[in-house]
Enzyme design. Structure first.
Site, PDB file in Angstrom:
ATOM      1  N   ASP A   1      -4.443  -3.498   5.027  1.00 46.53           N
ATOM      2  CA  ASP A   1      -3.027  -3.104   5.104  1.00 46.53           C
ATOM      3  C   ASP A   1      -2.815  -1.852   5.934  1.00 46.53           C
ATOM      4  OD1 ASP A   1      -2.137  -4.081   1.705  1.00 46.53           O
ATOM      5  OD2 ASP A   1      -2.526  -5.214   3.522  1.00 46.53           O
TER       6      ASP A   1
ATOM      7  N   CYS B   1       1.759 -17.686   5.310  1.00 48.01           N
ATOM      8  CA  CYS B   1       2.688 -16.612   5.695  1.00 48.01           C
ATOM      9  C   CYS B   1       2.229 -16.134   7.075  1.00 48.01           C
ATOM     10  CB  CYS B   1       2.641 -15.469   4.690  1.00 48.01           C
ATOM     11  SG  CYS B   1       1.116 -14.581   4.784  1.00 48.01           S
TER      12      CYS B   1
ATOM     13  N   LYS C   1       3.729  -0.281  -4.276  1.00 46.79           N
ATOM     14  CA  LYS C   1       4.283  -1.653  -4.334  1.00 46.79           C
ATOM     15  C   LYS C   1       3.268  -2.602  -4.957  1.00 46.79           C
ATOM     16  CE  LYS C   1       4.105  -4.418  -0.563  1.00 46.79           C
ATOM     17  NZ  LYS C   1       3.530  -5.754  -0.788  1.00 46.79           N
ATOM     18  N   ASN C   2       2.014  -2.516  -4.511  1.00 45.79           N
ATOM     19  CA  ASN C   2       1.016  -3.504  -4.935  1.00 45.79           C
ATOM     20  C   ASN C   2       0.424  -3.211  -6.306  1.00 45.79           C
ATOM     21  OD1 ASN C   2       1.590  -4.880  -2.657  1.00 45.79           O
ATOM     22  ND2 ASN C   2      -0.258  -4.301  -1.541  1.00 45.79           N
TER      23      ASN C   2
ATOM     24  N   ARG D   1      10.501  -4.421   2.784  1.00 48.19           N
ATOM     25  CA  ARG D   1       9.740  -5.038   1.678  1.00 48.19           C
ATOM     26  C   ARG D   1       8.779  -4.035   1.073  1.00 48.19           C
ATOM     27  NH1 ARG D   1       6.944 -10.594   2.651  1.00 48.19           N
ATOM     28  NH2 ARG D   1       6.433  -9.980   0.532  1.00 48.19           N
TER      29      ARG D   1
ATOM     30  N   ARG E   1       4.917 -13.872  -1.763  1.00 50.11           N
ATOM     31  CA  ARG E   1       3.696 -14.519  -2.283  1.00 50.11           C
ATOM     32  C   ARG E   1       3.300 -13.943  -3.641  1.00 50.11           C
ATOM     33  NH1 ARG E   1      -0.157 -16.833  -0.469  1.00 50.11           N
ATOM     34  NH2 ARG E   1      -1.642 -15.522  -1.569  1.00 50.11           N
TER      35      ARG E   1
ATOM     36  N   ARG F   1      -3.652 -17.991   3.163  1.00 50.54           N
ATOM     37  CA  ARG F   1      -3.602 -17.294   1.857  1.00 50.54           C
ATOM     38  C   ARG F   1      -3.452 -18.274   0.694  1.00 50.54           C
ATOM     39  NH1 ARG F   1       0.350 -12.341   2.536  1.00 50.54           N
ATOM     40  NH2 ARG F   1      -0.807 -11.530   0.772  1.00 50.54           N
ATOM     41  N   PRO F   2      -4.407 -19.175   0.519  1.00 52.14           N
ATOM     42  CA  PRO F   2      -4.376 -20.098  -0.622  1.00 52.14           C
ATOM     43  C   PRO F   2      -4.566 -19.357  -1.950  1.00 52.14           C
ATOM     44  CG  PRO F   2      -6.484 -20.204   0.492  1.00 52.14           C
ATOM     45  CD  PRO F   2      -5.627 -19.288   1.318  1.00 52.14           C
TER      46      PRO F   2
ATOM     47  N   ASP G   1      -6.614 -20.877  -4.431  1.00 47.40           N
ATOM     48  CA  ASP G   1      -7.628 -21.708  -5.105  1.00 47.40           C
ATOM     49  C   ASP G   1      -8.439 -20.924  -6.137  1.00 47.40           C
ATOM     50  OD1 ASP G   1      -8.405 -20.663  -2.394  1.00 47.40           O
ATOM     51  OD2 ASP G   1     -10.399 -21.072  -3.204  1.00 47.40           O
ATOM     52  N   GLN G   2      -8.687 -19.639  -5.856  1.00 50.99           N
ATOM     53  CA  GLN G   2      -9.487 -18.853  -6.817  1.00 50.99           C
ATOM     54  C   GLN G   2      -8.696 -18.597  -8.107  1.00 50.99           C
ATOM     55  OE1 GLN G   2     -12.801 -17.887  -6.010  1.00 50.99           O
ATOM     56  NE2 GLN G   2     -12.306 -19.427  -4.468  1.00 50.99           N
TER      57      GLN G   2
HETATM   58  C1  EPZ Z   1      -3.055  -8.512  -1.755  1.00 50.81           C
HETATM   59  O1  EPZ Z   1      -2.690  -9.804  -1.289  1.00 50.81           O
HETATM   60  C2  EPZ Z   1      -1.971  -7.569  -1.272  1.00 50.81           C
HETATM   61  N1  EPZ Z   1      -0.693  -7.965  -1.877  1.00 50.81           N
HETATM   62  C3  EPZ Z   1      -1.886  -7.622   0.250  1.00 50.81           C
HETATM   63  O2  EPZ Z   1      -0.922  -6.668   0.660  1.00 50.81           O
HETATM   64  C4  EPZ Z   1      -3.245  -7.217   0.818  1.00 50.81           C
HETATM   65  O3  EPZ Z   1      -3.202  -7.329   2.217  1.00 50.81           O
HETATM   66  C5  EPZ Z   1      -4.337  -8.132   0.252  1.00 50.81           C
HETATM   67  O4  EPZ Z   1      -4.316  -8.100  -1.187  1.00 50.81           O
HETATM   68  C6  EPZ Z   1      -5.737  -7.724   0.704  1.00 50.81           C
HETATM   69  O5  EPZ Z   1      -5.986  -6.406   0.308  1.00 50.81           O
HETATM   70  C7  EPZ Z   1      -0.449  -7.592  -3.155  1.00 50.81           C
HETATM   71  O6  EPZ Z   1      -1.264  -6.962  -3.817  1.00 50.81           O
HETATM   72  C8  EPZ Z   1       0.885  -8.002  -3.717  1.00 50.81           C
HETATM   73  P1  EPZ Z   1      -6.188 -11.620  -1.392  1.00 50.81           P
HETATM   74  P2  EPZ Z   1      -3.485 -11.092  -1.856  1.00 50.81           P
HETATM   75  O7  EPZ Z   1      -6.010 -12.667  -2.432  1.00 50.81           O
HETATM   76  O8  EPZ Z   1      -3.907 -10.867  -3.248  1.00 50.81           O
HETATM   77  C9  EPZ Z   1      -8.235 -15.336   0.664  1.00 50.81           C
HETATM   78  C10 EPZ Z   1       0.907  -5.849   1.862  1.00 50.81           C
HETATM   79  O9  EPZ Z   1       1.014  -5.620   3.066  1.00 50.81           O
HETATM   80  N2  EPZ Z   1      -7.999 -16.022  -0.620  1.00 50.81           N
HETATM   81  O10 EPZ Z   1      -7.018 -10.431  -1.724  1.00 50.81           O
HETATM   82  O11 EPZ Z   1      -2.637 -12.276  -1.544  1.00 50.81           O
HETATM   83  C11 EPZ Z   1      -6.924 -15.051   1.377  1.00 50.81           C
HETATM   84  O12 EPZ Z   1      -6.565 -16.157   2.170  1.00 50.81           O
HETATM   85  C12 EPZ Z   1       0.234  -7.122   1.389  1.00 50.81           C
HETATM   86  O13 EPZ Z   1       1.296  -5.087   0.938  1.00 50.81           O
HETATM   87  C13 EPZ Z   1      -8.452 -17.319  -0.796  1.00 50.81           C
HETATM   88  O14 EPZ Z   1      -9.035 -17.915   0.110  1.00 50.81           O
HETATM   89  O15 EPZ Z   1      -4.759 -11.100  -0.924  1.00 50.81           O
HETATM   90  C14 EPZ Z   1      -7.257 -13.837   2.211  1.00 50.81           C
HETATM   91  O16 EPZ Z   1      -7.831 -14.267   3.429  1.00 50.81           O
HETATM   92  C15 EPZ Z   1      -0.096  -8.038   2.558  1.00 50.81           C
HETATM   93  N3  EPZ Z   1      -8.236 -17.941  -1.978  1.00 50.81           N
HETATM   94  C16 EPZ Z   1      -8.321 -13.106   1.388  1.00 50.81           C
HETATM   95  O17 EPZ Z   1      -8.798 -14.048   0.431  1.00 50.81           O
HETATM   96  C17 EPZ Z   1      -7.605 -17.314  -3.029  1.00 50.81           C
HETATM   97  O18 EPZ Z   1      -7.453 -17.931  -4.109  1.00 50.81           O
HETATM   98  C18 EPZ Z   1      -7.797 -11.899   0.641  1.00 50.81           C
HETATM   99  O19 EPZ Z   1      -6.683 -12.342  -0.064  1.00 50.81           O
HETATM  100  C19 EPZ Z   1      -7.156 -15.993  -2.837  1.00 50.81           C
HETATM  101  C20 EPZ Z   1      -7.371 -15.366  -1.639  1.00 50.81           C
END
Ligand code: EPZ
Length: 421
Positions: A306, A116, A22-23, A398, A92, A121-122, A124-125
């Site tokens: 995950d 969520c 999926k991811n 999902r 998201r 999950r902002p 900003d990056q």
């Molecule tokens: C991806 O989400 C996955 N989704 C998530 O899988 C997975 O849990 C996550 O990566 C971590 O491995 C997809 O790939 C579609 P992150 P993502 O940006 O990209 C913080 C599932 O169950 N952050 O790596 O949204 C954020 O808040 C889903 O399949 C910022 O602060 O996760 C989090 O605490 C759930 N600012 C951490 O980083 C940003 O700009 C990791 O988030 C981006 C992220």
């Protein structure tokens, strides 16, 4: 609403096939926006999130033909580079259209995802990186509006290894003018898979899978025909289900190199995990025969967040105490109250959950809250000799392709029933 009704307590035997990841599928579908060509993606899983992403691409004007495991997308006809709140709030990962739209169309209007169940999950990056590449970013009534005639390369330091942040910026940089460096990039296998697809489209991406990714922008990208890697999280979920119930199952298409942290923890707990031709075999006498073990989730190659809930389900029955630390998300323990209602002994202190193994879990009606919490409750239900009902199974759909149809041939008594809260 549908629910899963499980009469557990039986070991699992046989073979199960892992679907496409999926991811990996979600960012790769968005990569089709970078070219006018007609893209073909194979081994695409039949999931709600894939349907949602296809609906978003159609909303923007792309032509799509979604017949999993094959999905065709032609982005040439995108006329409305916008992702509306109605779709983004469902998923998201919709934010992954942001980078490709700015790179290809010079404009994107994407709803902020909002929080969520598992955390704020902002993004900003994502925005910081696009600004570094020359985009102007405005916030307008809950939407991000990003504009730039032509993005230019930049050296971007990410504050944390964000998976979709890395993917968005890699896709944006593929068509930017000049060279981009993503420093502190995420290293997940799905990042490497997206880089493979971009390079097959004519991009110049180097270093995916490490924490520094180099992208040399090009003028044009062409269509691609690509088969997506198997889903390491679905595969891991099946391995943990067998560890919990006991049995002997071959998980076909699982790729050990994508799953080392989980395999190591399963072996440490006492399950037998074997690499075999074409997949991974797991053998176990059941969770009560296993030793408790500690995990701390971390970006790849750490233990995947995950897999945290599913691992915890096994630890609720393993002998001794297990300390689970959720380092990635601030609220990913929604499964704990539900497991406790089944008799688990778990104490949560902030990001740490202390799990003491109990002799058995009792069946119950439990509520799924997020995708992986739902999988955790299915595993817990499979271990209990009396009946468990997992409600709101749409969460599960999902990310898992008909999980009950994959578990039944292994001997699980699990049915999908209409109705339920
Ligand atoms: C991806 O989400 C996955 N989704 C998530 O899988 C997975 O849990 C996550 O990566 C971590 O491995 C997809 O790939 C579609 P992150 P993502 O940006 O990209 C913080 C599932 O169950 N952050 O790596 O949204 C954020 O808040 C889903 O399949 C910022 O602060 O996760 C989090 O605490 C759930 N600012 C951490 O980083 C940003 O700009 C990791 O988030 C981006 C992220």
């Amino acid at each position: 609403m549908e629910k899963l009704v499980i009469d557990g307590g039986l070991p699992l035997h046989g073979e199960v096939l892992v679907s496409g990841a999926k991811n990996a599928a979600l960012p790769i579908l968005c990569a089709s926006l970078l070219t006018d060509g007609a893209c073909t993606f194979r081994n695409v899983p039949r999931l709600r999130d894939v349907e949602t992403m296809a609906a978003l691409l159609r909303f923007m004007g792309a032509e799509t033909d979604v017949t999993p495991p094959v999905v065709n997308v032609r982005g040439a006809s995108v006329a409305r580079p916008e992702a509306p709140y109605e779709l983004v709030k469902q998923m998201r990962a919709s934010v992954l259209v942001l980078g490709p739209l700015v790179a290809r169309h010079g404009y994107a209007k994407v709803s902020l995802p909002g929080g969520c169940a598992i955390g704020a999950r902002p993004i900003d990056q994502h925005l910081k990186g696009l600004e570094a590449m020359g985009a102007t970013i405005k916030l307008d009534h809950g939407y991000v509006v990003a504009e730039c005639k032509r993005l230019h390369g930049a050296s971007i330091h990410l504050d944390m290894a964000t998976v979709t942040g890395t993917e968005n910026l890699m896709m944006a940089a593929a068509l930017a003018k000049g060279r981009t460096q993503l420093i502190g990039a995420a290293r997940e296998p799905e990042i490497e898979e997206l880089a493979r697809v971009l390079n097959k489209m004519g991009a110049k991406v180097d270093g995916a899978g490490t924490d520094v990714i180099h992208i040399e922008g090009v003028e044009v990208l062409h269509a691609v025909d690509h088969a997506i890697i198997p889903d390491r999280i679905e595969a891991g979920t099946f391995l943990l289900a067998v560890a919990a119930t006991g049995g002997d199952v071959f998980v076909r298409d699982a790729i050990p190199e994508h799953m080392e942290p989980l395999l190591a923890k399963l072996r440490a707990a006492g399950a037998e995990v074997l690499r075999e031709e074409g997949g991974i075999r797991v053998r176990s006498e059941g969770a009560r025969s296993l030793k408790g073990g500690d995990i701390a989730t971390a970006p790849h190659p750490g233990f995947p967040t995950d897999m945290q809930a599913q691992f915890m389900a096994v630890m609720t029955l393993a002998r001794g105490t297990s300390v689970v630390t959720e380092s990635v998300f601030e609220n990913r323990y929604m499964h704990v109250p539900e497991l406790s209602r089944m008799g688990a002994d778990i104490e949560v202190h902030g990001r740490v959950a202390v799990v003491k193994g109990v002799a058995g879990l009792s069946g119950a009606s439990v509520m799924a809250t997020d995708l992986r919490a739902s999988a955790c409750l299915v595993i817990a239900g499979l271990t209990s000799t009396d009946r468990t009902e997992v409600l709101r199974v749409y969460h599960l759909d999902r990310g898992y392709e008909s999980i009950e149809k994959k578990l039944r041939p292994l001997g699980a008594r699990i049915e999908r029933v209409r109705g339920g809260g």
